[in-house]
Design an enzyme around this catalytic site. Sequence first.
Site, short mmCIF file in Angstrom:
data_model
loop_
_atom_site.label_atom_id
_atom_site.label_comp_id
_atom_site.label_asym_id
_atom_site.label_seq_id
_atom_site.Cartn_x
_atom_site.Cartn_y
_atom_site.Cartn_z
CD1 TRP A 29 -4.28 0.88 -1.97
CD2 TRP A 29 -4.03 -0.11 -3.95
NE1 TRP A 29 -3.55 1.72 -2.75
CE2 TRP A 29 -3.39 1.15 -3.99
CE3 TRP A 29 -4.01 -0.92 -5.10
CZ2 TRP A 29 -2.72 1.61 -5.13
CZ3 TRP A 29 -3.34 -0.46 -6.23
CH2 TRP A 29 -2.72 0.80 -6.23
CB SER A 33 -7.18 -8.02 -2.13
OG SER A 33 -5.88 -7.80 -1.59
CB THR A 34 -9.29 -3.13 -0.95
OG1 THR A 34 -10.55 -3.80 -0.84
CG2 THR A 34 -9.21 -2.40 -2.29
CE LYS A 72 -4.71 -10.25 -0.09
NZ LYS A 72 -3.30 -10.48 0.03
CG ASP A 193 7.52 -13.27 -3.70
OD1 ASP A 193 8.65 -13.03 -4.17
OD2 ASP A 193 6.59 -12.45 -3.71
P1 ADP Z 1 -2.49 -7.88 -2.84
O1 ADP Z 1 -2.45 -9.35 -2.63
O2 ADP Z 1 -3.78 -7.41 -3.42
O3 ADP Z 1 -1.29 -7.35 -3.54
P2 ADP Z 1 -1.43 -7.37 -0.22
O4 ADP Z 1 -1.58 -8.65 0.51
O5 ADP Z 1 -0.11 -7.01 -0.74
O6 ADP Z 1 -2.51 -7.24 -1.38
O7 ADP Z 1 -1.97 -6.25 0.73
C1 ADP Z 1 -2.04 -4.93 0.30
C2 ADP Z 1 -1.61 -4.01 1.41
O8 ADP Z 1 -2.50 -4.11 2.51
C3 ADP Z 1 -0.24 -4.35 1.99
O9 ADP Z 1 0.78 -3.70 1.30
C4 ADP Z 1 -0.36 -3.83 3.41
O10 ADP Z 1 -0.11 -2.44 3.44
C5 ADP Z 1 -1.82 -4.04 3.74
N1 ADP Z 1 -2.00 -5.30 4.48
C6 ADP Z 1 -2.18 -6.54 3.96
N2 ADP Z 1 -2.35 -7.46 4.92
C7 ADP Z 1 -2.27 -6.79 6.09
C8 ADP Z 1 -2.36 -7.18 7.48
N3 ADP Z 1 -2.57 -8.46 7.84
N4 ADP Z 1 -2.24 -6.22 8.42
C9 ADP Z 1 -2.02 -4.93 8.06
N5 ADP Z 1 -1.92 -4.51 6.80
C10 ADP Z 1 -2.05 -5.41 5.81
#
Ligand code: ADP
Length: 442
Positions: A29, A33-34, A72, A193
Amino acid sequence: GYVKGGYHPVRIGEKFSDGRYVVVRKLGWGYFSTVWLAEEIKFVHSLPLDPLSYSHLVLIGWIRINRHVAIKIVKSSRKCTETALEEIKLLECTSSPSRSASRSSSSQLKSGEPSLIHPGRSHVISFLDHFEHSGPNGTHVCMVFEVLGENLLGLIRRCEDRGVPTRVCKQIAKQVLLGLDFLHNHCGIIHTDLKPENILVSIDDVEALIKSELRKSSQPTTRDSEHEPRRLKRGSKQTFGSNVTTIIRSEPLTSLSSFGLSSRSHRRKNHRKGQVERDEGDIVVAPGITVKIADLGNGGDYLFDPSYGPGYSKDEDHIAQVMELMGSFPKPVMFSGRYSRDFFNRKGELRRIQKFRFRSLNAILREHRRFSESESSLIASFLNPMLRLDPDQRVNAEEHLRHPWLDGITTQGDLDADLQRRTLELSHAFTNAAEILRGHVH
Ligand code: ADP
């Protein structure tokens, strides 16, 4: 979080997009988002094997295809929804083959070939689908991606004691550059980024890899042969380079802007490909500035590792360390920031730090003993052009892919592109052959 305008409360087994996705477990998360692991169940229409049999026997069935995806689920607030929709627009460019074909200028492509064949495509996260989902907290934008593994930070930590093996560093560097070149040249996107958290690495067997690299480092004669591309067996899964695959992804802003973290390059003046750029008002920082340089002696060291001290802040120490390595900032860069005046006086000197210990990257690399003189200067010549403080002087991804430090490195993306190119050639050949045959028959 789980309130109106916030996260959607997800149940394991919950179905999304009319039952197409079934939630398996949580992946993570973030602010925005989660993220959930889900099984995608897709029914594909199977075609009759022989089209002639249509009239006699209609052999139509459905084939069930299952695969895992990452969904997501974005918070339902207006801001989060707007940001997500902007991000979807950018992501769609990365997955559509035709959109930007005309912009293609990669050296890897011959003119006339579809933009689908770019070795960098394999190194940008696959965006698979998006839809909306309504729940007790509102309507949420949902984005579907391929499932990824650990991020680069995890790999660096895992290799803490010995550093990430050089060959793995080269693989990752080349794959990231390919991904950036694809984003820039094909999609018109600048990734703003780039950091270890946004570089996802999958390595088939990290432990075995590290062991084998350690064995090699004690046998200096293997240096050249290790770079030779492995011949691939027909039908085998094509992987190369210690099976390292690097995927870059963007992360939406936690200071929310109306744009995702990436920006369309044509909206920026004076951009150069593959470079990190910040919004006006931020200090412009060259890419890699906080990237840990792995493989330096025992474990990794940060190139810049600032801390606050008597009379100065951590940010000021950071700027001073950058100047110690790369020299003074060019005036236009120095004074382009919203907070420039807080840090620099009129003469362009740091207000609160006077003592500097200038050092060159080459010297730092040599201090770490592990590298010979020629190796250190090669690595320094790879890193320096990416760190240049003047954005106009900074190297772009496409140029940098030709740097000798990357000589002999074949990536998964190169192999994927090659396979696609050959498949395309084969299908052209089949079409031609079929036409010739038809000509003979008539
Ligand atoms: P936010 O945009 O809400 O900060 P992130 O994109 O950073 O969310 O995603 C949150 C977490 O979810 C990430 O740190 C990762 O652990 C997991 N995550 C996100 N996308 C993926 C993916 N495609 N496959 C596996 N884990 C994911």
